[in-house]
Design a protein around this motif. Structure first.
Motif, PDB file in Angstrom:
ATOM      1  N   SER A  83       0.506   4.935   0.536  1.00 25.74           N
ATOM      2  CA  SER A  83      -0.330   6.217   0.712  1.00 25.74           C
ATOM      3  C   SER A  83       0.575   7.235   1.419  1.00 25.74           C
ATOM      4  CB  SER A  83      -1.068   5.594   1.801  1.00 25.74           C
ATOM      5  OG  SER A  83      -0.368   5.449   3.017  1.00 25.74           O
ATOM      6  N   ARG A 121     -12.703   5.758   0.481  1.00 24.60           N
ATOM      7  CA  ARG A 121     -11.489   5.637  -0.117  1.00 24.60           C
ATOM      8  C   ARG A 121     -11.471   5.459  -1.619  1.00 24.60           C
ATOM      9  NH1 ARG A 121      -7.758   1.159   2.997  1.00 24.60           N
ATOM     10  NH2 ARG A 121      -5.887   2.439   3.191  1.00 24.60           N
ATOM     11  N   LEU A 180       0.922  -1.099   0.155  1.00 24.46           N
ATOM     12  CA  LEU A 180       0.037   0.001  -0.168  1.00 24.46           C
ATOM     13  C   LEU A 180       0.865   1.189   0.070  1.00 24.46           C
ATOM     14  CD1 LEU A 180      -2.593   1.284   0.325  1.00 24.46           C
ATOM     15  CD2 LEU A 180      -2.544   1.246   2.891  1.00 24.46           C
ATOM     16  N   ASP A 200      -5.317   6.427  -2.435  1.00 19.54           N
ATOM     17  CA  ASP A 200      -4.293   5.437  -2.035  1.00 19.54           C
ATOM     18  C   ASP A 200      -3.889   4.495  -3.211  1.00 19.54           C
ATOM     19  OD1 ASP A 200      -4.051   6.185   0.538  1.00 19.54           O
ATOM     20  OD2 ASP A 200      -5.646   5.001   1.113  1.00 19.54           O
ATOM     21  N   VAL A 257      -9.184   4.222  -4.305  1.00 18.73           N
ATOM     22  CA  VAL A 257      -7.504   3.279  -4.519  1.00 18.73           C
ATOM     23  C   VAL A 257      -7.339   2.831  -5.934  1.00 18.73           C
ATOM     24  CG1 VAL A 257      -6.540   1.066  -3.684  1.00 18.73           C
ATOM     25  CG2 VAL A 257      -8.128   2.170  -2.229  1.00 18.73           C
TER      26      VAL A 257
END
Length: 170
Positions: A18, A71, A16, A97, A73
């Protein structure tokens, strides 16, 4: 087989990227809670992804939040260093993200992989966008024409979210 509405997102190890840095987590940790828009691109810094796909999501972060999205992504089959550089270069870091799926494990598990070895790129995500509610896919939009961003673009997903809300109310 491509993941379908009603199916749960798989849980595979990913990186991930971020605003907090790079971390080793599972795809279920990232995609499994709340309302998530997950869009996938063949590659960071590639022309269509860089100029036509990612910018629409970055420009509409507030509209997605108003539509109930917790969110956004972006998934790509690149290593975390490239993904981090791309997120920083586009001003997306902190707004979106990113999943760095360097070995294409998530792409394969979701049935969203495409073999671009003929062009020297290896296995990549196909261009797509999904709406996920608490880990369950509710919408899958796949692009069928290389270099095209229509059903997987920010505008189409915002429309789909609006339609979902109207159905829930009606």
């Amino acid at each position: 087989m491509t993941i379908q509405p009603g199916q749960r997102v798989p849980s595979v190890p990913i990186k991930l990227v971020s605003v907090d840095g790079v971390s080793d987590v599972s795809s279920a940790d990232v995609l499994g809670s709340g309302t998530v828009v997950f869009f996938t691109v063949p590659g960071a810094f590639t022309p269509t992804c860089h100029l036509n796909h990612l910018p629409g999501f970055v420009e509409n972060v507030e509209r997605f939040a108003m539509a109930g999205v917790d969110r956004i992504v972006c998934g790509t089959v690149n290593d975390q260093h490239v993904v981090k550089a791309w997120a920083e270069a586009t001003g997306a870091l902190g707004k979106i993200d990113f999943i760095a799926d360097g070995l294409a494990k998530l792409a394969r598990e979701m049935g969203l992989e495409r073999d671009l070895s003929g062009g020297g790129l290896g296995i990549r995500f196909i261009r797509s966008a999904l709406i996920i509610e608490d880990g369950v896919v509710t919408l899958v939009n796949l692009e069928t024409v290389p270099g095209e961003v229509s059903g997987s673009g920010a505008g189409a997903i915002l429309e789909a979210l609006s339609a979902e809300r109207h159905q829930a109310i009606g």
